[in-house]
Scaffold this motif. Sequence first.
Motif, mmCIF file in Angstrom:
data_model
loop_
_atom_site.group_PDB
_atom_site.id
_atom_site.type_symbol
_atom_site.label_atom_id
_atom_site.label_comp_id
_atom_site.label_asym_id
_atom_site.label_seq_id
_atom_site.Cartn_x
_atom_site.Cartn_y
_atom_site.Cartn_z
ATOM 1 N N ALA A 192 7.477 -9.491 -6.445
ATOM 2 C CA ALA A 192 8.079 -8.944 -5.230
ATOM 3 C C ALA A 192 8.475 -7.492 -5.430
ATOM 4 C CB ALA A 192 9.276 -9.782 -4.820
ATOM 5 N N GLY A 193 8.157 -6.658 -4.450
ATOM 6 C CA GLY A 193 8.538 -5.258 -4.484
ATOM 7 C C GLY A 193 7.622 -4.393 -5.332
ATOM 8 N N GLU A 194 6.594 -4.975 -5.923
ATOM 9 C CA GLU A 194 5.696 -4.229 -6.791
ATOM 10 C C GLU A 194 4.980 -3.108 -6.040
ATOM 11 O OE1 GLU A 194 1.906 -5.804 -8.876
ATOM 12 O OE2 GLU A 194 3.628 -6.546 -10.001
ATOM 13 N N ARG A 195 4.380 -3.456 -4.906
ATOM 14 C CA ARG A 195 3.696 -2.473 -4.051
ATOM 15 C C ARG A 195 3.919 -2.876 -2.602
ATOM 16 N NH1 ARG A 195 -2.429 -2.204 -5.914
ATOM 17 N NH2 ARG A 195 -2.123 -4.398 -6.265
ATOM 18 N N THR A 196 4.053 -1.888 -1.738
ATOM 19 C CA THR A 196 4.214 -2.176 -0.319
ATOM 20 C C THR A 196 2.876 -2.643 0.239
ATOM 21 O OG1 THR A 196 5.901 -0.469 -0.150
ATOM 22 C CG2 THR A 196 4.896 -1.208 1.903
ATOM 23 N N PRO A 197 2.859 -3.810 0.894
ATOM 24 C CA PRO A 197 1.591 -4.293 1.419
ATOM 25 C C PRO A 197 1.133 -3.508 2.650
ATOM 26 C CG PRO A 197 3.352 -5.851 1.900
ATOM 27 C CD PRO A 197 3.951 -4.756 1.080
ATOM 28 N N VAL A 198 -0.184 -3.421 2.782
ATOM 29 C CA VAL A 198 -0.827 -2.831 3.951
ATOM 30 C C VAL A 198 -1.153 -3.982 4.889
ATOM 31 C CG1 VAL A 198 -2.878 -1.589 4.757
ATOM 32 C CG2 VAL A 198 -1.798 -0.951 2.587
ATOM 33 N N GLY A 249 -20.384 1.787 0.020
ATOM 34 C CA GLY A 249 -19.404 2.830 -0.268
ATOM 35 C C GLY A 249 -17.961 2.382 -0.221
ATOM 36 N N LYS A 250 -17.687 1.137 0.214
ATOM 37 C CA LYS A 250 -16.314 0.641 0.268
ATOM 38 C C LYS A 250 -16.025 -0.225 -0.962
ATOM 39 C CE LYS A 250 -15.078 0.932 5.071
ATOM 40 N NZ LYS A 250 -14.360 0.293 6.159
ATOM 41 N N VAL A 251 -14.739 -0.377 -1.263
ATOM 42 C CA VAL A 251 -14.329 -1.252 -2.352
ATOM 43 C C VAL A 251 -14.885 -2.652 -2.083
ATOM 44 C CG1 VAL A 251 -12.310 -2.249 -3.530
ATOM 45 C CG2 VAL A 251 -12.237 0.108 -2.710
ATOM 46 N N TYR A 252 -15.349 -3.326 -3.120
ATOM 47 C CA TYR A 252 -15.966 -4.657 -3.003
ATOM 48 C C TYR A 252 -17.221 -4.620 -2.129
ATOM 49 C CZ TYR A 252 -11.988 -6.897 -5.318
ATOM 50 O OH TYR A 252 -11.042 -7.279 -6.231
ATOM 51 N N GLU A 253 -17.963 -3.536 -2.225
ATOM 52 C CA GLU A 253 -19.214 -3.388 -1.468
ATOM 53 C C GLU A 253 -20.096 -4.627 -1.644
ATOM 54 O OE1 GLU A 253 -23.271 -0.718 -1.863
ATOM 55 O OE2 GLU A 253 -21.363 0.242 -2.352
ATOM 56 N N GLY A 254 -20.606 -5.133 -0.525
ATOM 57 C CA GLY A 254 -21.514 -6.272 -0.562
ATOM 58 C C GLY A 254 -20.850 -7.639 -0.566
ATOM 59 N N ASP A 282 -3.166 -9.583 -3.546
ATOM 60 C CA ASP A 282 -3.038 -8.430 -4.431
ATOM 61 C C ASP A 282 -4.396 -8.130 -5.039
ATOM 62 O OD1 ASP A 282 -0.997 -6.690 -4.934
ATOM 63 O OD2 ASP A 282 -0.021 -7.906 -6.459
ATOM 64 N N TYR A 283 -4.950 -7.008 -4.657
ATOM 65 C CA TYR A 283 -6.197 -6.533 -5.232
ATOM 66 C C TYR A 283 -5.851 -5.365 -6.155
ATOM 67 C CZ TYR A 283 -8.761 -9.097 -1.610
ATOM 68 O OH TYR A 283 -9.284 -10.069 -0.802
ATOM 69 N N PRO A 284 -6.728 -5.019 -7.090
ATOM 70 C CA PRO A 284 -6.438 -3.865 -7.957
ATOM 71 C C PRO A 284 -6.203 -2.575 -7.165
ATOM 72 C CG PRO A 284 -8.271 -5.124 -8.860
ATOM 73 C CD PRO A 284 -7.955 -5.717 -7.499
ATOM 74 N N LEU A 293 -15.387 -12.425 -0.796
ATOM 75 C CA LEU A 293 -14.177 -11.680 -1.145
ATOM 76 C C LEU A 293 -13.034 -12.661 -1.414
ATOM 77 C CD1 LEU A 293 -13.322 -8.638 -1.240
ATOM 78 C CD2 LEU A 293 -12.404 -8.969 1.042
ATOM 79 N N PRO A 294 -12.207 -12.426 -2.447
ATOM 80 C CA PRO A 294 -11.113 -13.358 -2.747
ATOM 81 C C PRO A 294 -10.205 -13.668 -1.556
ATOM 82 C CG PRO A 294 -11.387 -11.831 -4.569
ATOM 83 C CD PRO A 294 -12.316 -11.369 -3.466
#
Length: 145
Positions: free
Chosen positions: A5-11, A33-38, A81-83, A122-123
Amino acid sequence: MTAVAGERTPVDVAVGVLIDGDERFLLTSRPPGKVYEGYWEFPGGKLEPGEGVEQALARELHEELGITIDGAERWKVELMDYPHARVRLHFCKVRRWHGAFEMREGQQMAWEQLPVAVRPVLPGTVPVLRWLAEERGHAGLTHAA
């Protein structure tokens, strides 16, 4: 994929689970060109400042797929939570839309049933497949091995 909790603000992200008359659901591939392309996912995108979930979903589906939705049913919320980002996914079921599908970002689309045939998934999509399987009485049947 849980975070402290509080690690990163979620989008906040609005996600459409489009379901057709045959109970198939739409998956789209992540554009080049986007993260997790394909990777395959349910379509949608980030909420802009001052935008509600339904507004963002309508805008994103029009921008990405060229369709106009006729309402959305809020369904579930999942924190992932993704990298590259922490996201709060607001899943909405969409059963009515109009317009022709256009893959405006170079992505692909596939109408799927359980188990899904497309790979990789995608996860953040996996929980939705599980929820759909539970609703449809196919517990444990989310994607092919």
